[in-house]
Write a protein that holds these residues in place. Structure first.
Motif, PDB file in Angstrom:
ATOM      1  N   PHE A   1       0.978  -1.254   0.052  1.00  0.00           N
ATOM      2  CA  PHE A   1      -0.066   0.102  -0.038  1.00  0.00           C
ATOM      3  C   PHE A   1       0.654   1.250   0.092  1.00  0.00           C
ATOM      4  O   PHE A   1       0.377   2.231  -0.805  1.00  0.00           O
ATOM      5  N   ALA A   2       2.009   1.107   0.752  1.00  0.00           N
ATOM      6  CA  ALA A   2       3.006   2.532   0.860  1.00  0.00           C
ATOM      7  C   ALA A   2       3.564   2.552  -0.619  1.00  0.00           C
ATOM      8  O   ALA A   2       3.743   3.743  -0.750  1.00  0.00           O
TER       9      ALA A   2
ATOM     10  N   TYR B   1       6.752   7.478   1.814  1.00  0.00           N
ATOM     11  CA  TYR B   1       6.128   6.648   2.766  1.00  0.00           C
ATOM     12  C   TYR B   1       7.079   5.541   3.242  1.00  0.00           C
ATOM     13  O   TYR B   1       7.453   5.270   2.085  1.00  0.00           O
ATOM     14  N   PHE B   2       6.990   5.094   4.322  1.00  0.00           N
ATOM     15  CA  PHE B   2       7.864   4.068   4.708  1.00  0.00           C
ATOM     16  C   PHE B   2       7.445   2.820   4.162  1.00  0.00           C
ATOM     17  O   PHE B   2       6.349   2.388   4.342  1.00  0.00           O
TER      18      PHE B   2
ATOM     19  N   GLY C   1      18.733   5.636  -1.883  1.00  0.00           N
ATOM     20  CA  GLY C   1      17.308   5.687  -1.076  1.00  0.00           C
ATOM     21  C   GLY C   1      17.495   4.487   0.008  1.00  0.00           C
ATOM     22  O   GLY C   1      16.315   4.084   0.439  1.00  0.00           O
ATOM     23  N   SER C   2      18.554   4.082   0.383  1.00  0.00           N
ATOM     24  CA  SER C   2      18.820   3.004   1.419  1.00  0.00           C
ATOM     25  C   SER C   2      18.588   3.805   2.747  1.00  0.00           C
ATOM     26  O   SER C   2      18.556   2.862   3.703  1.00  0.00           O
ATOM     27  N   CYS C   3      18.421   4.973   3.190  1.00  0.00           N
ATOM     28  CA  CYS C   3      18.293   5.562   4.183  1.00  0.00           C
ATOM     29  C   CYS C   3      16.690   6.005   4.543  1.00  0.00           C
ATOM     30  O   CYS C   3      16.321   6.653   3.792  1.00  0.00           O
ATOM     31  N   PHE C   4      16.203   5.305   5.485  1.00  0.00           N
ATOM     32  CA  PHE C   4      14.763   5.663   5.923  1.00  0.00           C
ATOM     33  C   PHE C   4      14.315   6.553   6.849  1.00  0.00           C
ATOM     34  O   PHE C   4      13.389   6.448   7.503  1.00  0.00           O
ATOM     35  N   HIS C   5      15.390   7.100   7.425  1.00  0.00           N
ATOM     36  CA  HIS C   5      15.263   8.190   8.875  1.00  0.00           C
ATOM     37  C   HIS C   5      14.112   8.914   8.229  1.00  0.00           C
ATOM     38  O   HIS C   5      13.331   9.526   9.216  1.00  0.00           O
ATOM     39  N   GLY C   6      14.060   9.592   7.221  1.00  0.00           N
ATOM     40  CA  GLY C   6      13.142  10.676   7.027  1.00  0.00           C
ATOM     41  C   GLY C   6      11.794  10.427   6.223  1.00  0.00           C
ATOM     42  O   GLY C   6      11.020  11.201   6.061  1.00  0.00           O
ATOM     43  N   HIS C   7      11.543   9.126   6.257  1.00  0.00           N
ATOM     44  CA  HIS C   7      10.389   8.578   5.758  1.00  0.00           C
ATOM     45  C   HIS C   7       9.257   8.690   6.625  1.00  0.00           C
ATOM     46  O   HIS C   7       9.428   8.638   7.818  1.00  0.00           O
TER      47      HIS C   7
ATOM     48  N   LEU D   1       5.325   7.869   7.971  1.00  0.00           N
ATOM     49  CA  LEU D   1       4.363   6.667   8.547  1.00  0.00           C
ATOM     50  C   LEU D   1       2.978   6.745   8.144  1.00  0.00           C
ATOM     51  O   LEU D   1       1.958   5.996   8.553  1.00  0.00           O
ATOM     52  N   LYS D   2       2.836   8.069   7.511  1.00  0.00           N
ATOM     53  CA  LYS D   2       1.358   8.407   7.237  1.00  0.00           C
ATOM     54  C   LYS D   2       0.755   7.262   6.224  1.00  0.00           C
ATOM     55  O   LYS D   2      -0.546   6.963   6.552  1.00  0.00           O
TER      56      LYS D   2
END
Length: 510
Positions: A370-371, A384-385, A473-479, A481-482
């Protein structure tokens, strides 16, 4: 009495006289090279100078070594470990004020030093303890903040069973060990006294770190040990040349396995209760060991979105595990919980992930799909994460790191560079064999053109590092959760109302 110079170690003017004629400091037991010649016998009877036994430093004529005791060996190990921790950035007072006082209290509680010989106690193995020694008067019960400190390597104020040594004791013990009491140390039943072991040295260090509330968990401490930043394996290589190590001493100081988390932690709890330590300093929300702080660190290292930290803080507050009374160690109090701070923080993160993604090997993949669809249509704001993409990235990195760790452990040389021998008779053979091995290794190294191993990287609190500047795009810190949260009454809530039923099949109405 006429020697008024200040001690080089502690700057005190409080001198005594050894039976060898040298001055020593009663405050820190530092022995100087200054000697005093006695002209007549009246001087000794009138002077108020006390003497200490020189048995601990009596030179043996056979191999040039000196008499030493097991507790002195462990003291050197603790000193080396404390110095290594200081080099890693730990507060300097850890060694001189905290760890040193813990160690001295342990020596007194275990009747090894800083105490009178217990009344009615007979040392069966040391039946020749007849010579009396004029030792300094017993100090008061040690206070955690008022014990005198020592920088000396093993000059201990010991009781009769340790301080007095005779030729018969030396002959009986040096046959099977290099230390005076090596064989007796292994024979004694000291379960009730917490007999010192190598894993317990790490328990001492962790206890001191916890008292100072240093930003280092037990898992970090053990990792630094495995990486070689803190002396533990083959630490006896740093013993002075005069402290001969052989025979049964190897069973005490030679370690052939990695330290175990549970063993070090449980021994720390036993030590704290055994030493009658007071309540440790409070773990407040500003301390690194607080769950909110550790969760932030672990979320960064696990490459998870920053927004998850709000959820971990909500969980910590909801179940009241962030209170100082819950987190602070109270030795000997069985009514309080003993908290493993790193394990607690990791557990909180797992709970939050289960709240948001259920983690039943089905629901999290649906949310990820879904994300992914939402990201295709999302042209504004951050991405989105995606759980599936995060899983692939983190698993690849963990596999690479695990492979490196397995290779390093497989190549690790458990034998130390310093040759060891179990008896003086075999010393020459061992040294000759060791020299042959070194020569052969050098020759084969030149023939094969092997490259010298690179220096180890500097220690870091983070094993994995992620940068938002990476274009892959391997860093997810700023993703965000909406994509997996739903809004109710103006608040973002989890989409997993059946969290606690995740391991049970939901009943279907007929």
């Amino acid at each position: 009495r006429d020697f008024n110079e200040r001690c080089a170690q502690c700057s005190e003017v409080n001198w005594g006289l050894t039976d060898g004629g040298r001055f020593y400091c009663r405050s820190c037991h530092n022995v100087t090279e200054r000697t005093r010649e006695v002209v007549n016998a009246d001087f000794i009877s009138n002077a108020r100078i006390q003497t200490i036994s020189k048995g601990l430093r009596k030179q043996e004529k056979t191999d040039g070594g000196c008499e030493w005791y097991v507790c002195e060996g462990f003291q050197l190990v603790l000193k080396k470990q404390a110095e290594a921790l200081e080099a890693l950035g730990v507060c300097p007072q850890m060694k001189d004020e905290i760890l040193c006082n813990f160690w001295r209290r342990y020596l007194q509680k275990s009747k090894q030093a800083y105490c009178n010989r217990p009344a009615g106690e007979t040392v069966k193995a040391l039946s020749v303890c007849d010579s009396s020694t004029d030792v300094d008067s017993e100090p008061e019960r040690p206070s955690l903040l008022h014990l005198s400190l020592s920088e000396s390597e093993g000059d201990l104020q010991t009781d009769c069973s340790f301080a007095s040594s005779t030729s018969r004791v030396s002959e009986s013990t040096s046959v099977c060990s290099g230390s005076v009491d090596g064989s007796l140390y292994l024979m004694k039943n000291q379960r009730e006294k917490l007999r010192m072991t190598m894993p317990m040295t790490l328990s001492f260090c962790y206890m001191a770190l916890l008292w100072l509330r240093e930003p280092m968990t037990l898992s970090d401490l053990l990792r630094f040990v495995v990486e070689g930043h803190i002396p533990y394996l083959n630490v006896f290589q740093h013993f002075p040349e005069k402290m001969k190590l052989c025979g049964l001493d190897l069973k005490i100081f030679c370690v052939e396995s990695w330290p175990v988390y549970e063993e070090v932690y449980n021994k720390m709890l036993e030590l704290a209760a055994f030493l009658d330590l007071p309540r440790f300093p409070d773990i407040t929300d500003s301390c690194f060991l607080h769950p909110d702080m550790l969760c932030m660190k672990y979320l960064m290292e696990a490459n998870l979105p920053d927004e998850l930290h709000n959820w971990t803080c909500r969980v910590v507050k909801k179940i009241c595990i962030g209170e100082a009374d819950f987190l602070t160690l109270v030795p000997g109090n069985k009514s309080t919980r003993n908290v493993k701070y790193d394990v607690l923080a990791a557990a909180v993160i797992v709970v939050v992930l289960k709240l948001l993604f259920l983690l039943d090997d089905h629901y999290e993949w649906l949310l990820s799909d879904f994300a992914e669809e939402s990201n295709k249509n999302n042209k504004e704001g951050g991405p989105y994460f995606e759980f599936k993409k995060w899983y692939k990235v983190i698993k690849c990195s963990l596999d690479v790191e695990q492979k490196k760790l397995d290779e390093e452990r497989a190549k690790y040389l458990w034998r130390c560079e310093k040759p060891l021998f179990y008896s003086a008779k075999k010393k020459s053979k061992v040294l000759k064999r060791r020299q042959m091995v070194v020569n052969l290794q050098n020759q084969f190294g030149k023939l094969s053109g092997s490259v010298q191993p690179a220096e180890k990287p500097k220690p870091s609190s983070f094993q994995l590092s992620w940068s938002e500047e990476n274009t892959d795009g391997s860093c997810f810190h700023g993703h965000s959760l909406k994509g997996i949260l739903q809004e109710k009454c103006g608040l973002l809530t989890a989409m997993n109302p059946a969290y606690w039923l995740c391991t049970v099949k939901l009943c279907t109405e007929k």
